[in-house]
Design a protein around this motif. Structure first.
Motif, PDB file in Angstrom:
ATOM      1  N   GLY A   1       0.851  -1.195   0.014  1.00 11.27           N
ATOM      2  CA  GLY A   1       0.196  -0.016   0.048  1.00 11.27           C
ATOM      3  C   GLY A   1       0.879   1.139  -0.119  1.00 11.27           C
ATOM      4  N   GLY A   2       0.280   2.480  -0.397  1.00 10.64           N
ATOM      5  CA  GLY A   2       1.088   3.700  -0.214  1.00 10.64           C
ATOM      6  C   GLY A   2      -0.024   4.747  -0.095  1.00 10.64           C
ATOM      7  N   VAL A   3       0.512   5.862   0.255  1.00  9.88           N
ATOM      8  CA  VAL A   3      -0.125   7.148   0.223  1.00  9.88           C
ATOM      9  C   VAL A   3       0.751   8.312  -0.919  1.00  9.88           C
ATOM     10  CG1 VAL A   3      -1.239   6.595   2.466  1.00  9.88           C
ATOM     11  CG2 VAL A   3       1.163   7.959   2.250  1.00  9.88           C
ATOM     12  N   ARG A   4       0.067   9.123  -1.317  1.00 10.07           N
ATOM     13  CA  ARG A   4       0.554  10.128  -2.165  1.00 10.07           C
ATOM     14  C   ARG A   4      -0.391  11.366  -2.024  1.00 10.07           C
ATOM     15  NH1 ARG A   4       3.637   6.805  -2.568  1.00 10.07           N
ATOM     16  NH2 ARG A   4       4.905   5.813  -4.317  1.00 10.07           N
ATOM     17  N   GLY A   5       0.616  12.471  -1.653  1.00  4.81           N
ATOM     18  CA  GLY A   5      -0.235  13.754  -1.331  1.00  4.81           C
ATOM     19  C   GLY A   5      -1.192  13.639  -0.324  1.00  4.81           C
ATOM     20  N   LEU A   6      -1.027  13.062   0.494  1.00  2.00           N
ATOM     21  CA  LEU A   6      -1.952  12.750   1.756  1.00  2.00           C
ATOM     22  C   LEU A   6      -2.197  13.976   2.546  1.00  2.00           C
ATOM     23  CD1 LEU A   6      -4.237  10.995   2.699  1.00  2.00           C
ATOM     24  CD2 LEU A   6      -2.475   9.751   4.186  1.00  2.00           C
ATOM     25  N   LYS A   7      -3.483  14.285   2.610  1.00  2.00           N
ATOM     26  CA  LYS A   7      -3.816  15.577   3.429  1.00  2.00           C
ATOM     27  C   LYS A   7      -5.227  15.150   4.384  1.00  2.00           C
ATOM     28  CE  LYS A   7      -1.837  19.198   0.353  1.00  2.00           C
ATOM     29  NZ  LYS A   7      -2.464  20.421  -0.115  1.00  2.00           N
ATOM     30  N   LYS A   8      -4.771  15.811   5.655  1.00  3.27           N
ATOM     31  CA  LYS A   8      -5.988  15.619   6.543  1.00  3.27           C
ATOM     32  C   LYS A   8      -6.466  17.011   7.138  1.00  3.27           C
ATOM     33  CE  LYS A   8      -9.809  14.385   8.470  1.00  3.27           C
ATOM     34  NZ  LYS A   8     -11.176  14.306   7.877  1.00  3.27           N
TER      35      LYS A   8
ATOM     36  N   VAL B   1       1.584  13.861   2.326  1.00  4.36           N
ATOM     37  CA  VAL B   1       2.605  12.899   2.723  1.00  4.36           C
ATOM     38  C   VAL B   1       2.778  11.802   1.755  1.00  4.36           C
ATOM     39  CG1 VAL B   1       2.680  10.816   4.302  1.00  4.36           C
ATOM     40  CG2 VAL B   1       2.404  13.052   5.441  1.00  4.36           C
ATOM     41  N   ASP B   2       3.821  11.335   1.684  1.00  2.00           N
ATOM     42  CA  ASP B   2       4.103  10.215   0.411  1.00  2.00           C
ATOM     43  C   ASP B   2       4.912   9.101   1.104  1.00  2.00           C
ATOM     44  OD1 ASP B   2       3.125  11.799  -2.176  1.00  2.00           O
ATOM     45  OD2 ASP B   2       4.502  13.462  -0.923  1.00  2.00           O
TER      46      ASP B   2
ATOM     47  N   LEU C   1      -6.386   3.974   7.004  1.00  7.12           N
ATOM     48  CA  LEU C   1      -7.414   2.847   7.370  1.00  7.12           C
ATOM     49  C   LEU C   1      -8.874   3.201   7.115  1.00  7.12           C
ATOM     50  CD1 LEU C   1      -6.478   1.100  10.339  1.00  7.12           C
ATOM     51  CD2 LEU C   1      -5.845   0.163   8.142  1.00  7.12           C
ATOM     52  N   GLN C   2      -8.989   4.474   6.487  1.00  4.75           N
ATOM     53  CA  GLN C   2     -10.189   5.037   6.207  1.00  4.75           C
ATOM     54  C   GLN C   2     -11.178   5.251   7.555  1.00  4.75           C
ATOM     55  OE1 GLN C   2     -10.856   6.572   3.044  1.00  4.75           O
ATOM     56  NE2 GLN C   2      -8.629   6.241   3.359  1.00  4.75           N
ATOM     57  N   LEU C   3     -10.659   5.380   8.617  1.00  6.65           N
ATOM     58  CA  LEU C   3     -11.537   5.813   9.846  1.00  6.65           C
ATOM     59  C   LEU C   3     -11.452   6.913   9.916  1.00  6.65           C
ATOM     60  CD1 LEU C   3      -9.656   3.393  12.289  1.00  6.65           C
ATOM     61  CD2 LEU C   3     -11.771   3.047  11.010  1.00  6.65           C
ATOM     62  N   GLU C   4     -10.585   8.109   9.087  1.00  6.67           N
ATOM     63  CA  GLU C   4     -10.846   9.300   9.053  1.00  6.67           C
ATOM     64  C   GLU C   4     -10.777   9.474   7.505  1.00  6.67           C
ATOM     65  OE1 GLU C   4     -11.281  11.696  11.103  1.00  6.67           O
ATOM     66  OE2 GLU C   4     -10.549  10.903  13.235  1.00  6.67           O
ATOM     67  N   LYS C   5     -11.618  10.298   6.842  1.00  5.57           N
ATOM     68  CA  LYS C   5     -11.531  10.495   5.431  1.00  5.57           C
ATOM     69  C   LYS C   5     -10.611  11.565   5.271  1.00  5.57           C
ATOM     70  CE  LYS C   5     -14.667   7.938   3.853  1.00  5.57           C
ATOM     71  NZ  LYS C   5     -14.353   7.022   2.803  1.00  5.57           N
ATOM     72  N   ALA C   6      -9.734  11.426   4.040  1.00  9.05           N
ATOM     73  CA  ALA C   6      -8.793  12.305   3.744  1.00  9.05           C
ATOM     74  C   ALA C   6      -9.543  13.665   3.069  1.00  9.05           C
ATOM     75  CB  ALA C   6      -7.897  11.669   2.830  1.00  9.05           C
ATOM     76  N   THR C   7      -8.817  14.656   3.462  1.00  2.60           N
ATOM     77  CA  THR C   7      -9.132  15.950   2.626  1.00  2.60           C
ATOM     78  C   THR C   7      -8.785  16.066   1.194  1.00  2.60           C
ATOM     79  OG1 THR C   7      -8.822  17.075   4.574  1.00  2.60           O
ATOM     80  CG2 THR C   7      -9.052  18.415   2.949  1.00  2.60           C
ATOM     81  N   ALA C   8      -7.559  15.458   1.029  1.00  2.03           N
ATOM     82  CA  ALA C   8      -6.785  15.357  -0.355  1.00  2.03           C
ATOM     83  C   ALA C   8      -5.902  14.277  -0.735  1.00  2.03           C
ATOM     84  CB  ALA C   8      -6.224  16.702  -0.777  1.00  2.03           C
ATOM     85  N   GLY C   9      -5.732  13.933  -1.708  1.00  2.00           N
ATOM     86  CA  GLY C   9      -4.564  12.864  -1.927  1.00  2.00           C
ATOM     87  C   GLY C   9      -5.102  11.426  -1.955  1.00  2.00           C
ATOM     88  N   SER C  10      -3.997  10.358  -2.171  1.00  2.00           N
ATOM     89  CA  SER C  10      -4.373   9.019  -2.694  1.00  2.00           C
ATOM     90  C   SER C  10      -3.924   8.101  -1.374  1.00  2.00           C
ATOM     91  CB  SER C  10      -3.920   8.715  -3.902  1.00  2.00           C
ATOM     92  OG  SER C  10      -4.015   7.395  -4.134  1.00  2.00           O
ATOM     93  N   VAL C  11      -4.752   7.042  -1.155  1.00  2.00           N
ATOM     94  CA  VAL C  11      -4.411   5.934  -0.370  1.00  2.00           C
ATOM     95  C   VAL C  11      -4.872   4.659  -1.160  1.00  2.00           C
ATOM     96  CG1 VAL C  11      -4.571   4.720   1.919  1.00  2.00           C
ATOM     97  CG2 VAL C  11      -4.880   7.327   1.673  1.00  2.00           C
ATOM     98  N   THR C  12      -3.834   3.786  -1.352  1.00  2.00           N
ATOM     99  CA  THR C  12      -3.831   2.420  -2.016  1.00  2.00           C
ATOM    100  C   THR C  12      -3.649   1.406  -1.098  1.00  2.00           C
ATOM    101  OG1 THR C  12      -1.775   2.944  -3.182  1.00  2.00           O
ATOM    102  CG2 THR C  12      -3.512   3.698  -4.285  1.00  2.00           C
TER     103      THR C  12
END
Length: 338
Positions: free
Chosen positions: A20-27, A49-50, A77-88
């Motif tokens: 898995g990974g995150v790209r440009g993740l913002k909350k 965050v990447d 884990l999607q317990l919080e919804k991301a404001t922006a970015g990708s979680v795979t």
């Protein structure tokens, strides 16, 4: 008769599988004020965050309180919804999944919470707590479910008779073992360990970490291990990511991170870790950071560490440093790191 030397080209090292990974993740958490609850700002808990998580590894995520570590784990884990970015996760984008499809993926991604007292329902028996994910996802019934609960208790070092007791009858370390048993009940691939030893006595912390390592070997688990204990992260992690004010400052293999930290913040953190050698401890240089961590509701411009960095220059206060790979696998967000 002459024998010609045959030069064999070594086989390429296989690339590690990205789980898995995150790209440009913002909350960002909105700040509301006034009678009409208008938004006047936002707390930037995660602000771009990447990183990737490889199958079978333990990625340690460290940093001061308020740096966004736990929010990162919960958002993955999607317990919080991301404001922006990708979680795979295995190539599947999680941020756009429907509730129903996300529910089907939940068994493969679990969490061990920080406070084992608060995360266990005091009105449920231990057996019911561990069986709850099995019941929710329709896995096993009757005797099969009972046997699975007993098997899980045995895996985490507890006895079958403990299934009929309540959480308050156990010590903190035992309660955390119950939380771990619940987390592995559905045979997950990935577990976020959100400071799982922070609320435990020092004498118990090593036991819980050793249990996590044993379960990883037996079950092939992948961990995101969140902690502020750099000594424990050094023991358990394969790679380490250092977080500050919602951003990753440095990411590297564990041995390289502790031997050759390149970011000033990482250097300051590691200089504060005690060394069990009086001669080394007496002579080594400590990096003392001045001031407090700024508010995530109003982070500094440029590099977020610029207000406390002992090596700060004017460029740091203006330009956001790129998160760049200085050496293979060693990433740093600093204009002047070499």
């Amino acid at each position: 008769m002459t024998v010609e030397a045959v030069s064999e080209t070594p086989a390429p090292v296989p690339a590690r599988e990205v789980l898995g990974g995150v790209r440009g993740l913002k909350k960002h958490f909105p700040i509301h004020q006034g009678v009409f609850r208008r938004q006047v700002g936002a707390v930037k808990a995660i602000d771009g965050v990447d990183f990737d998580i490889f199958r079978g590894e333990t990625l340690g995520l460290v940093g001061e309180s308020g740096s966004g570590k736990s929010t990162t784990g919960r958002t993955i884990l999607q317990l919080e919804k991301a404001t922006a970015g990708s979680v795979t996760f295995e190539g599947t984008e999680l941020t756009t999944l429907s509730t129903e499809k996300m529910r089907k993926l939940r068994p493969r991604m679990q969490m061990v919470f920080q406070d084992p007292h608060a995360s266990l329902n005091p009105r449920m028996t231990v057996g019911s707590i561990i069986a709850e994910p099995l019941r929710e996802h329709g896995v096993a019934t009757g005797d099969e479910r009972r046997q699975r609960v007993e098997e899980l208790l045995s895996l985490v070092g507890l006895e079958a008779k403990h299934a009929n007791r309540y959480p308050h009858e156990f010590s903190g370390g035992q309660r955390q073992r119950i939380g771990i048993a619940r987390a592995i009940a559905l045979n997950p691939d990935f577990i976020v360990c959100d400071e799982p030893i922070a609320a435990l006595d020092v004498s118990i912390q090593a036991q819980v970490v050793n249990l996590l390592e044993d379960l990883q070997d037996v079950l092939g688990l992948t961990y995101l291990f969140i902690s502020h204990d750099l000594s424990m992260v050094r023991h358990i992690a394969d790679r380490v990511a250092v977080m500050y004010l919602g951003k990753i400052m440095e990411l590297a293999p564990q041995e390289e991170m502790y031997a050759k930290p390149k970011h000033p913040y990482t250097q300051a953190l590691l200089s504060a870790v005690p060394v069990p050698d009086p001669d080394v401890e007496e002579n080594r240089r400590r990096v003392i950071l001045e001031g407090d961590i700024p508010s995530p509701a109003n982070p500094p411009s440029g590099c977020v560490f610029s207000t406390r960095c002992p090596m700060v220059q004017e460029k740091c206060r203006v330009d956001v440093p790129a998160f760049r790979e200085l050496e293979p696998g060693h990433w740093v967000a600093c204009h002047f790191a070499e």
